[in-house]
Write a protein that holds these residues in place. Structure first.
Motif, PDB file in Angstrom:
ATOM      1  N   GLN A  54       0.790  -1.223   0.000  1.00  0.00           N
ATOM      2  CA  GLN A  54       0.000   0.000   0.000  1.00  0.00           C
ATOM      3  C   GLN A  54       0.823   1.274   0.000  1.00  0.00           C
ATOM      4  OE1 GLN A  54      -2.727   0.248   3.201  1.00  0.00           O
ATOM      5  NE2 GLN A  54      -3.890   1.929   2.332  1.00  0.00           N
ATOM      6  N   PRO A  55       1.914   1.414   0.796  1.00  0.00           N
ATOM      7  CA  PRO A  55       2.571   2.717   0.862  1.00  0.00           C
ATOM      8  C   PRO A  55       3.169   3.193  -0.449  1.00  0.00           C
ATOM      9  CG  PRO A  55       3.184   1.328   2.717  1.00  0.00           C
ATOM     10  CD  PRO A  55       2.484   0.461   1.739  1.00  0.00           C
ATOM     11  N   GLY A  56       3.694   2.316  -1.283  1.00  0.00           N
ATOM     12  CA  GLY A  56       4.453   2.740  -2.453  1.00  0.00           C
ATOM     13  C   GLY A  56       3.664   2.845  -3.718  1.00  0.00           C
ATOM     14  N   SER A  57       2.706   1.943  -3.946  1.00  0.00           N
ATOM     15  CA  SER A  57       2.057   1.908  -5.252  1.00  0.00           C
ATOM     16  C   SER A  57       0.707   1.248  -5.131  1.00  0.00           C
ATOM     17  CB  SER A  57       2.930   1.113  -6.243  1.00  0.00           C
ATOM     18  OG  SER A  57       3.074  -0.227  -5.805  1.00  0.00           O
ATOM     19  N   ARG A  58      -0.078   1.280  -6.251  1.00  0.00           N
ATOM     20  CA  ARG A  58      -1.371   0.602  -6.287  1.00  0.00           C
ATOM     21  C   ARG A  58      -1.184  -0.896  -6.325  1.00  0.00           C
ATOM     22  NH1 ARG A  58      -5.900   3.028  -7.829  1.00  0.00           N
ATOM     23  NH2 ARG A  58      -6.511   1.309  -9.160  1.00  0.00           N
ATOM     24  N   MET A  59      -2.166  -1.615  -5.809  1.00  0.00           N
ATOM     25  CA  MET A  59      -2.088  -3.065  -5.714  1.00  0.00           C
ATOM     26  C   MET A  59      -2.222  -3.693  -7.097  1.00  0.00           C
ATOM     27  SD  MET A  59      -1.762  -5.552  -3.579  1.00  0.00           S
ATOM     28  CE  MET A  59      -2.058  -4.657  -2.071  1.00  0.00           C
ATOM     29  N   PRO A  60      -1.298  -4.612  -7.483  1.00  0.00           N
ATOM     30  CA  PRO A  60      -1.445  -5.306  -8.778  1.00  0.00           C
ATOM     31  C   PRO A  60      -2.710  -6.149  -8.807  1.00  0.00           C
ATOM     32  CG  PRO A  60       0.777  -5.558  -7.879  1.00  0.00           C
ATOM     33  CD  PRO A  60      -0.047  -4.961  -6.799  1.00  0.00           C
ATOM     34  N   GLY A  61      -3.189  -6.399 -10.047  1.00  0.00           N
ATOM     35  CA  GLY A  61      -4.440  -7.146 -10.187  1.00  0.00           C
ATOM     36  C   GLY A  61      -4.345  -8.568  -9.681  1.00  0.00           C
ATOM     37  N   ASP A  62      -3.228  -9.295  -9.959  1.00  0.00           N
ATOM     38  CA  ASP A  62      -3.135 -10.674  -9.506  1.00  0.00           C
ATOM     39  C   ASP A  62      -3.076 -10.754  -7.988  1.00  0.00           C
ATOM     40  OD1 ASP A  62      -0.772  -9.409  -9.317  1.00  0.00           O
ATOM     41  OD2 ASP A  62       0.469 -11.066 -10.078  1.00  0.00           O
ATOM     42  N   THR A  63      -2.449  -9.775  -7.359  1.00  0.00           N
ATOM     43  CA  THR A  63      -2.420  -9.775  -5.888  1.00  0.00           C
ATOM     44  C   THR A  63      -3.820  -9.572  -5.322  1.00  0.00           C
ATOM     45  OG1 THR A  63      -0.206  -8.831  -5.975  1.00  0.00           O
ATOM     46  CG2 THR A  63      -1.363  -8.690  -3.878  1.00  0.00           C
ATOM     47  N   VAL A  64      -4.595  -8.696  -5.952  1.00  0.00           N
ATOM     48  CA  VAL A  64      -5.964  -8.486  -5.495  1.00  0.00           C
ATOM     49  C   VAL A  64      -6.781  -9.763  -5.617  1.00  0.00           C
ATOM     50  CG1 VAL A  64      -8.087  -7.215  -5.940  1.00  0.00           C
ATOM     51  CG2 VAL A  64      -5.888  -6.029  -6.028  1.00  0.00           C
ATOM     52  N   LEU A  65      -6.633 -10.455  -6.757  1.00  0.00           N
ATOM     53  CA  LEU A  65      -7.359 -11.722  -6.931  1.00  0.00           C
ATOM     54  C   LEU A  65      -6.927 -12.749  -5.902  1.00  0.00           C
ATOM     55  CD1 LEU A  65      -7.401 -12.036 -10.831  1.00  0.00           C
ATOM     56  CD2 LEU A  65      -9.278 -11.397  -9.318  1.00  0.00           C
ATOM     57  N   LYS A  66      -5.607 -12.802  -5.619  1.00  0.00           N
ATOM     58  CA  LYS A  66      -5.109 -13.736  -4.613  1.00  0.00           C
ATOM     59  C   LYS A  66      -5.722 -13.439  -3.247  1.00  0.00           C
ATOM     60  CE  LYS A  66      -0.818 -15.280  -2.421  1.00  0.00           C
ATOM     61  NZ  LYS A  66       0.645 -15.101  -2.374  1.00  0.00           N
ATOM     62  N   ILE A  67      -5.767 -12.158  -2.922  1.00  0.00           N
ATOM     63  CA  ILE A  67      -6.365 -11.772  -1.639  1.00  0.00           C
ATOM     64  C   ILE A  67      -7.839 -12.156  -1.581  1.00  0.00           C
ATOM     65  CG2 ILE A  67      -6.984  -9.769  -0.214  1.00  0.00           C
ATOM     66  CD1 ILE A  67      -4.413  -8.450  -1.209  1.00  0.00           C
ATOM     67  N   LEU A  68      -8.545 -11.900  -2.691  1.00  0.00           N
ATOM     68  CA  LEU A  68      -9.967 -12.247  -2.717  1.00  0.00           C
ATOM     69  C   LEU A  68     -10.186 -13.747  -2.581  1.00  0.00           C
ATOM     70  CD1 LEU A  68     -11.264  -9.849  -5.512  1.00  0.00           C
ATOM     71  CD2 LEU A  68     -11.590  -9.654  -3.055  1.00  0.00           C
ATOM     72  N   MET A  69      -9.359 -14.560  -3.241  1.00  0.00           N
ATOM     73  CA  MET A  69      -9.495 -16.012  -3.136  1.00  0.00           C
ATOM     74  C   MET A  69      -9.221 -16.478  -1.712  1.00  0.00           C
ATOM     75  SD  MET A  69     -10.562 -17.101  -5.984  1.00  0.00           S
ATOM     76  CE  MET A  69     -10.339 -18.854  -5.669  1.00  0.00           C
ATOM     77  N   GLN A  70      -8.142 -15.950  -1.103  1.00  0.00           N
ATOM     78  CA  GLN A  70      -7.863 -16.329   0.277  1.00  0.00           C
ATOM     79  C   GLN A  70      -8.999 -15.883   1.198  1.00  0.00           C
ATOM     80  OE1 GLN A  70      -4.049 -14.667   1.156  1.00  0.00           O
ATOM     81  NE2 GLN A  70      -2.912 -16.226   0.025  1.00  0.00           N
ATOM     82  N   LYS A  71      -9.542 -14.720   0.924  1.00  0.00           N
ATOM     83  CA  LYS A  71     -10.666 -14.241   1.730  1.00  0.00           C
ATOM     84  C   LYS A  71     -11.871 -15.161   1.590  1.00  0.00           C
ATOM     85  CE  LYS A  71     -12.841 -11.090   4.184  1.00  0.00           C
ATOM     86  NZ  LYS A  71     -12.502 -10.799   5.584  1.00  0.00           N
ATOM     87  N   LEU A  72     -12.177 -15.608   0.369  1.00  0.00           N
ATOM     88  CA  LEU A  72     -13.300 -16.506   0.158  1.00  0.00           C
ATOM     89  C   LEU A  72     -13.086 -17.831   0.858  1.00  0.00           C
ATOM     90  CD1 LEU A  72     -14.126 -15.827  -3.607  1.00  0.00           C
ATOM     91  CD2 LEU A  72     -15.459 -15.160  -1.622  1.00  0.00           C
ATOM     92  N   ARG A  73     -11.828 -18.387   0.761  1.00  0.00           N
ATOM     93  CA  ARG A  73     -11.561 -19.656   1.444  1.00  0.00           C
ATOM     94  C   ARG A  73     -11.714 -19.519   2.962  1.00  0.00           C
ATOM     95  NH1 ARG A  73      -7.448 -20.203  -2.567  1.00  0.00           N
ATOM     96  NH2 ARG A  73      -5.895 -19.307  -1.141  1.00  0.00           N
ATOM     97  N   SER A  74     -11.207 -18.402   3.488  1.00  0.00           N
ATOM     98  CA  SER A  74     -11.343 -18.203   4.938  1.00  0.00           C
ATOM     99  C   SER A  74     -12.810 -18.024   5.332  1.00  0.00           C
ATOM    100  CB  SER A  74     -10.533 -16.987   5.361  1.00  0.00           C
ATOM    101  OG  SER A  74     -11.040 -15.812   4.757  1.00  0.00           O
ATOM    102  N   LEU A  75     -13.582 -17.361   4.464  1.00  0.00           N
ATOM    103  CA  LEU A  75     -15.003 -17.218   4.757  1.00  0.00           C
ATOM    104  C   LEU A  75     -15.718 -18.555   4.737  1.00  0.00           C
ATOM    105  CD1 LEU A  75     -15.899 -13.968   2.765  1.00  0.00           C
ATOM    106  CD2 LEU A  75     -15.728 -14.248   5.243  1.00  0.00           C
ATOM    107  N   ASP A  76     -15.329 -19.449   3.789  1.00  0.00           N
ATOM    108  CA  ASP A  76     -15.924 -20.789   3.759  1.00  0.00           C
ATOM    109  C   ASP A  76     -15.623 -21.546   5.042  1.00  0.00           C
ATOM    110  OD1 ASP A  76     -16.991 -20.369   1.282  1.00  0.00           O
ATOM    111  OD2 ASP A  76     -15.275 -21.200   0.198  1.00  0.00           O
ATOM    112  N   VAL A  77     -14.351 -21.482   5.492  1.00  0.00           N
ATOM    113  CA  VAL A  77     -13.982 -22.181   6.731  1.00  0.00           C
ATOM    114  C   VAL A  77     -14.747 -21.603   7.913  1.00  0.00           C
ATOM    115  CG1 VAL A  77     -12.085 -22.684   8.310  1.00  0.00           C
ATOM    116  CG2 VAL A  77     -11.707 -22.808   5.846  1.00  0.00           C
TER     117      VAL A  77
END
Length: 392
Positions: free
Chosen positions: A221-244
């Motif tokens: 966050q401090p240096g630059s905008r978040m890359p698209g693949d990182t955002v997708l990775k975060i969303l996938m991890q978030k979905l898996r954690s929500l399922d658990v």
């Protein structure tokens, strides 16, 4: 943020922003989306209804707008109105604020009082400084937060709240009131059960999984905008954690429903008992009300009877007074009759004595016939009879 550390401009042509429309007198409207001091939006100052519609590069929570005019031989913008919308074309624009710019040839920032989510901005040019023929505008920039960055900020705040939540829960549980003792005991039992231990372990694993994307967000966050693949990775991890978390929550809710079901049954039983008691009390109260109404009616009857008795007593007193008066009159008459009888008795005794003497004298002298002896005898007999009658 831009890769160089500057704020991300959502009204930049290089990011995909476009000018969709403007008033018919406007020239060079697309120049305000790029930093070229030799190009600008030009309008005759006498034109009415000057405006420009800009499509931002993304749906943005706009909080700041920057404008500038670098052309020296023109009038500067003074008052302008900012409107926005999420769809275009539209007849309904959301008012975002009215602003007044300074009469300077440099960049000026304007912060919105209430940031709003928009995709299309409408800049209405209301007035200008000076008396030049043309009114120009060289630059328009828009700053804010898009949906992805807002989601990442929420993710970081959720992680921070999850770390602070156990401390707050402990403080709240220490201040619990006595009315929820049964529910607190049930929660303690659930926490001490083996299934809840498994649920805690799974929840801790899920929280550990959530920590990784949050840390990655903080690194980028401090240096630059978040890359698209990182955002997708975060969303996938978030979905898996929500399922658990959802599966753990379902198991916990099932066990909690079972325990609370038993508690609610006991409460229903107690409620039935209390309802029966209340029904009995209600019947007793109704009986008391009926007895009270009966006593009130009897009291009213007694009042009426008392009134009748008082009326009869008054009438009897009046009659008693009348009788007393009559008795007094009768006694007076009786006394008068007694007096008259006594006089008559005395007179009869006198006449009888005289008759006796006259008869005795006539018989002794032999002159009874001459002296009226028969009359004296009759007088004696009458006097005797009257005396006898009066003596009865």
């Amino acid at each position: 943020m831009e890769p160089g550390g500057k704020e991300y401009n959502y009204a930049s042509a290089s990011k995909g922003a476009k000018v969709l429309s403007s008033n018919k007198e406007a020239k060079g409207a697309t120049s305000i989306l790029s930093r070229d001091n030799d190009k600008y939006l030009r309008n005759p100052c006498s034109a009415e209804g000057k405006y420009v519609v800009i499509e931002l590069s993304e749906e943005t929570l706009v909080n700041t707008i920057k404008i500038a005019n670098f052309e020296h031989y023109s009038s500067n913008l003074k008052e302008f109105e900012l409107q926005g919308t999420l769809v275009y074309p539209t007849d309904t624009w959301v008012h975002m604020g009215n602003f007044t710019a300074a009469n300077v040839k440099q960049e000026q920032n304007f912060t919105l009082v209430e940031p709003k989510w928009v995709r299309y901005l409408k800049l209405r040019l209301l007035s200008h400084y000076g008396s030049e023929f043309y009114c120009t505008l060289s630059l328009v920039e828009v700053y804010g937060v898009d949906a992805v960055e807002r989601m990442l900020e929420d993710l970081i705040s959720v992680e921070d709240n999850m770390k602070e939540k156990p401390v707050k829960q402990q403080a709240v549980s220490s201040e619990g009131d006595d009315g929820s003792d049964r529910i607190v005991e049930t929660e303690k039992e659930l926490e001490s059960s083996p299934e809840s231990t498994v649920a805690k372990a799974e929840a801790s694993m899920a929280s550990n999984k959530l920590t990784e994307p949050a840390e990655e967000v903080r690194r980028h966050q401090p240096g630059s905008r978040m890359p698209g693949d990182t955002v997708l990775k975060i969303l996938m991890q978030k979905l898996r954690s929500l399922d658990v978390n959802l599966s753990v929550l379902e198991r916990y809710l099932e066990e909690l429903n079972t325990r609370y079901g038993n508690i609610f049954k006991e409460m229903d039983h107690e409620t039935d008992v209390r309802e029966k008691t209340i029904a009995a009390l209600r019947l007793d109260v109704e009986g008391v009300k009926e007895r009270q109404e009966r006593m009130v009616s009897e009291a009213e009857e007694m009042k009426e009877w008392r009134k009748r008795v008082e009326t009869e007593m008054e009438r009897a007193e009046k009659e008693n007074d009348n009788v007393s008066k009559r008795v007094e009159e009768v006694w007076q008459k009786i006394e008068w009759m007694e007096k008259k009888g006594l006089i008559v008795f005395t007179v009869c005794i006198g006449f009888g004595t005289m008759a006796v003497i006259a008869v005795l004298v006539g018989i002794g002298t032999g002159r009874a016939e001459k002296t009226g002896g028969g009359g004296w005898i009759l007088l004696l007999i009458c006097s005797t009879f009257i005396i006898f009658v009066l003596s009865l």
